[in-house]
Design a protein around this motif. Sequence first.
Motif, PDB file in Angstrom:
ATOM      1  N   LEU A 186       5.564   5.930  -3.094  1.00 26.66           N
ATOM      2  CA  LEU A 186       5.738   6.176  -1.659  1.00 26.66           C
ATOM      3  C   LEU A 186       5.781   7.671  -1.361  1.00 26.66           C
ATOM      4  CD1 LEU A 186       8.375   3.407  -0.829  1.00 26.66           C
ATOM      5  CD2 LEU A 186       6.060   3.581   0.123  1.00 26.66           C
ATOM      6  N   ALA A 187       6.420   8.454  -2.228  1.00 26.55           N
ATOM      7  CA  ALA A 187       6.485   9.905  -2.012  1.00 26.55           C
ATOM      8  C   ALA A 187       5.090  10.516  -2.022  1.00 26.55           C
ATOM      9  CB  ALA A 187       7.367  10.549  -3.079  1.00 26.55           C
ATOM     10  N   ALA A 188       4.275  10.123  -3.009  1.00 30.37           N
ATOM     11  CA  ALA A 188       2.902  10.623  -3.051  1.00 30.37           C
ATOM     12  C   ALA A 188       2.111  10.130  -1.836  1.00 30.37           C
ATOM     13  CB  ALA A 188       2.226  10.194  -4.350  1.00 30.37           C
ATOM     14  N   GLY A 189       2.381   8.881  -1.409  1.00 28.88           N
ATOM     15  CA  GLY A 189       1.721   8.358  -0.218  1.00 28.88           C
ATOM     16  C   GLY A 189       2.100   9.117   1.037  1.00 28.88           C
ATOM     17  N   VAL A 190       3.370   9.523   1.147  1.00 28.84           N
ATOM     18  CA  VAL A 190       3.808  10.306   2.301  1.00 28.84           C
ATOM     19  C   VAL A 190       3.151  11.679   2.289  1.00 28.84           C
ATOM     20  CG1 VAL A 190       5.800  11.410   3.386  1.00 28.84           C
ATOM     21  CG2 VAL A 190       5.983   9.067   2.575  1.00 28.84           C
ATOM     22  N   CYS A 191       2.964  12.265   1.102  1.00 26.49           N
ATOM     23  CA  CYS A 191       2.218  13.531   1.016  1.00 26.49           C
ATOM     24  C   CYS A 191       0.845  13.375   1.643  1.00 26.49           C
ATOM     25  CB  CYS A 191       2.067  13.963  -0.443  1.00 26.49           C
ATOM     26  SG  CYS A 191       3.537  14.646  -1.215  1.00 26.49           S
ATOM     27  N   LEU A 192       0.146  12.306   1.267  1.00 22.94           N
ATOM     28  CA  LEU A 192      -1.193  12.067   1.793  1.00 22.94           C
ATOM     29  C   LEU A 192      -1.157  11.758   3.282  1.00 22.94           C
ATOM     30  CD1 LEU A 192      -4.206  11.695   1.328  1.00 22.94           C
ATOM     31  CD2 LEU A 192      -3.744   9.339   0.601  1.00 22.94           C
ATOM     32  N   LEU A 193      -0.182  10.970   3.719  1.00 21.94           N
ATOM     33  CA  LEU A 193      -0.080  10.615   5.134  1.00 21.94           C
ATOM     34  C   LEU A 193       0.177  11.859   5.981  1.00 21.94           C
ATOM     35  CD1 LEU A 193      -0.086   8.235   7.106  1.00 21.94           C
ATOM     36  CD2 LEU A 193       2.376   8.021   6.742  1.00 21.94           C
ATOM     37  N   SER A 194       0.997  12.766   5.479  1.00 20.82           N
ATOM     38  CA  SER A 194       1.281  13.991   6.212  1.00 20.82           C
ATOM     39  C   SER A 194       0.025  14.858   6.324  1.00 20.82           C
ATOM     40  CB  SER A 194       2.403  14.772   5.522  1.00 20.82           C
ATOM     41  OG  SER A 194       2.868  15.815   6.340  1.00 20.82           O
ATOM     42  N   LEU A 195      -0.786  14.866   5.281  1.00 20.92           N
ATOM     43  CA  LEU A 195      -2.057  15.594   5.346  1.00 20.92           C
ATOM     44  C   LEU A 195      -2.979  14.965   6.378  1.00 20.92           C
ATOM     45  CD1 LEU A 195      -2.719  16.162   1.520  1.00 20.92           C
ATOM     46  CD2 LEU A 195      -2.327  17.954   3.223  1.00 20.92           C
ATOM     47  N   GLN A 196      -3.046  13.643   6.400  1.00 22.52           N
ATOM     48  CA  GLN A 196      -3.938  12.952   7.322  1.00 22.52           C
ATOM     49  C   GLN A 196      -3.528  13.144   8.782  1.00 22.52           C
ATOM     50  OE1 GLN A 196      -4.195   8.827   6.153  1.00 22.52           O
ATOM     51  NE2 GLN A 196      -5.424   9.256   4.333  1.00 22.52           N
ATOM     52  N   ARG A 197      -2.225  13.202   9.024  1.00 24.37           N
ATOM     53  CA  ARG A 197      -1.726  13.277  10.398  1.00 24.37           C
ATOM     54  C   ARG A 197      -1.426  14.699  10.844  1.00 24.37           C
ATOM     55  NH1 ARG A 197       2.426   8.024  10.759  1.00 24.37           N
ATOM     56  NH2 ARG A 197       0.816   6.431  10.415  1.00 24.37           N
ATOM     57  N   GLY A 198      -1.730  15.665  10.012  1.00 20.04           N
ATOM     58  CA  GLY A 198      -1.395  17.038  10.362  1.00 20.04           C
ATOM     59  C   GLY A 198       0.093  17.250  10.459  1.00 20.04           C
ATOM     60  N   GLY A 199       0.832  16.576   9.589  1.00 17.79           N
ATOM     61  CA  GLY A 199       2.288  16.633   9.613  1.00 17.79           C
ATOM     62  C   GLY A 199       2.837  17.830   8.875  1.00 17.79           C
ATOM     63  N   PRO A 200       4.109  17.782   8.506  1.00 18.01           N
ATOM     64  CA  PRO A 200       4.757  18.919   7.857  1.00 18.01           C
ATOM     65  C   PRO A 200       4.082  19.301   6.543  1.00 18.01           C
ATOM     66  CG  PRO A 200       6.371  17.266   8.536  1.00 18.01           C
ATOM     67  CD  PRO A 200       5.038  16.649   8.707  1.00 18.01           C
ATOM     68  N   ALA A 201       4.056  20.586   6.270  1.00 24.16           N
ATOM     69  CA  ALA A 201       3.541  21.071   4.989  1.00 24.16           C
ATOM     70  C   ALA A 201       4.597  20.830   3.924  1.00 24.16           C
ATOM     71  CB  ALA A 201       3.198  22.549   5.088  1.00 24.16           C
ATOM     72  N   ILE A 202       4.228  20.136   2.876  1.00 24.40           N
ATOM     73  CA  ILE A 202       5.162  19.777   1.808  1.00 24.40           C
ATOM     74  C   ILE A 202       5.006  20.761   0.664  1.00 24.40           C
ATOM     75  CG2 ILE A 202       5.795  17.977   0.165  1.00 24.40           C
ATOM     76  CD1 ILE A 202       4.645  16.008   2.378  1.00 24.40           C
ATOM     77  N   SER A 203       6.116  21.317   0.208  1.00 23.15           N
ATOM     78  CA  SER A 203       6.081  22.358  -0.817  1.00 23.15           C
ATOM     79  C   SER A 203       5.976  21.804  -2.225  1.00 23.15           C
ATOM     80  CB  SER A 203       7.344  23.226  -0.716  1.00 23.15           C
ATOM     81  OG  SER A 203       7.475  23.783   0.579  1.00 23.15           O
ATOM     82  N   MET A 204       6.502  20.589  -2.425  1.00 21.31           N
ATOM     83  CA  MET A 204       6.556  20.037  -3.784  1.00 21.31           C
ATOM     84  C   MET A 204       6.800  18.543  -3.726  1.00 21.31           C
ATOM     85  SD  MET A 204       9.454  20.740  -6.684  1.00 21.31           S
ATOM     86  CE  MET A 204       9.636  19.571  -8.048  1.00 21.31           C
ATOM     87  N   GLN A 205       6.284  17.830  -4.722  1.00 21.95           N
ATOM     88  CA  GLN A 205       6.588  16.414  -4.902  1.00 21.95           C
ATOM     89  C   GLN A 205       7.206  16.220  -6.289  1.00 21.95           C
ATOM     90  OE1 GLN A 205       2.921  14.047  -4.939  1.00 21.95           O
ATOM     91  NE2 GLN A 205       1.754  15.888  -5.484  1.00 21.95           N
ATOM     92  N   ALA A 206       8.287  15.474  -6.351  1.00 23.68           N
ATOM     93  CA  ALA A 206       8.957  15.157  -7.616  1.00 23.68           C
ATOM     94  C   ALA A 206       8.867  13.651  -7.802  1.00 23.68           C
ATOM     95  CB  ALA A 206      10.406  15.621  -7.596  1.00 23.68           C
ATOM     96  N   LEU A 207       8.071  13.223  -8.757  1.00 29.91           N
ATOM     97  CA  LEU A 207       7.762  11.809  -8.952  1.00 29.91           C
ATOM     98  C   LEU A 207       8.319  11.358 -10.298  1.00 29.91           C
ATOM     99  CD1 LEU A 207       3.994  12.010  -7.858  1.00 29.91           C
ATOM    100  CD2 LEU A 207       6.026  11.805  -6.404  1.00 29.91           C
TER     101      LEU A 207
END
Length: 336
Positions: A190-211
Motif C-alpha cells: 500500500l505504501a508503494a501504491g500511495v507513492c504511485l497514486l501521489s505521482l498520478q494525482r500530482g499530490g505531495p512529493a514523497i522523500s522516502m519509502q520504507a517497505l
Amino acid sequence: MIEILLVVFVVLVVIAAWIYSWTFTAHGRIEFLPALICRAAALASRYGSPVTYSESDRASANASTVRLMNLPATPGVIVEDDQLELPDRTLQLRWYRPENVENCPVVLNIHGGAWWMGNDFIDDAVMRHLCHESGSIVLSVDYRLAPEHVYPAALEDCYQSLLYLIEQSPSRGGDAARLVLHGTSAGGGLAAGVCLLSLQRGGPAISMQALVVPVTDLSGQRSGESLQDFASGYVLTASDLSDMIDNYLPDVAARLQPLASPAYAENLHEFPPAFVATAQFDPLRDQGEDFADALKAAGVQVVSNGYPGTIHGFFGSKNVLRQCISDTAQAIRVMV
C-alpha cells in the motif's frame, strides 16, 4: 534412584535435541523461536478451525500479533489519538511525536495484516520505537479492511491520511517537505501504491519509502522461488496468501494494475529513495528483493536489507525486529 534420574536426563536431552533439530531446514538455519512458532502454526492449521475472516478471527489474529510484536516501553514519545472525517467515513488515526522537536521528518505508517486484520494499531509498540529512534513524527492510519471493503478502499484511505498528515504536521513540529511512507507486509504494498497514486494525482512529493516485508505483486506472476520454497510450514502460507488476495481484490484482472501491484509500475524512476527489508524464510521475500532491484535498475537510491533466520513479519525474532526498526530509522536520517 540414580538410574531413574539418568533416564530422565537422557529423555530430556533427546527431546531437546529433537526440538532443536527443527531449526535446520533445506534452506538454511531458522532461529529457534520462529521455528517453534512455525510448528505451532502448522499444528493449528491442521487441527484448528479454518479462518473465516470474521470479526472474531480478526480480533484473535490481532491479539496474537500484538503478543509477537511486543517490545519494551519507549520513553519520550507523545501519543495522541485523532480522527479524519471524510464525507462517507471516519478514519481512526494515531500520532507519535518525539518530545521537543521542530522541523523533523513526518512518517505515514500503514500497518500490515493481509488487508483483513491489523486494525486498532496493533503495531503501536513498533511505531513508538520508530518515532523515538528516527526523531520523526509518525501518523498511523486505521484504514478500511477486507473483505468488508475491497480494493481500492484501503489505498484511498491511506492517500487521504497522507494529505491530512501534510496539513496537520506543521502544527506539531513536523516538516511536510520531509515526507516518508512506511508500510509492513500488505502495508508495504500500500505504501508503494500511495507513492504511485501521489505521482498520478500530482499530490505531495514523497522523500522516502520504507517497505518492510512488502507485498508488491498480487497477481503472483513475479513471486519468485520463495513462494514455492516457503509455500507451507512458515506461518504465512501460499494458500493463505491466495485466500487473502481473493478477499482483498476479487477482480483477478485488476491485480495487474500498478496501484494494486507496484511491481508493474512503468515509472519506477520517479519513485522516491527506498529502504526495503526482507525476511529469509518468507514466501514474499523475492517480491521485496525484486522490487528493490527494479528500483535500483531505474536509478532510485535503495538500501535493501535481508534478515537471515527470520520468518514473515520477524515474528519470534524480537532482536531482529529491533534491528530492523533501527535500520529503518537510520535510513530515514540519511535519506530524508
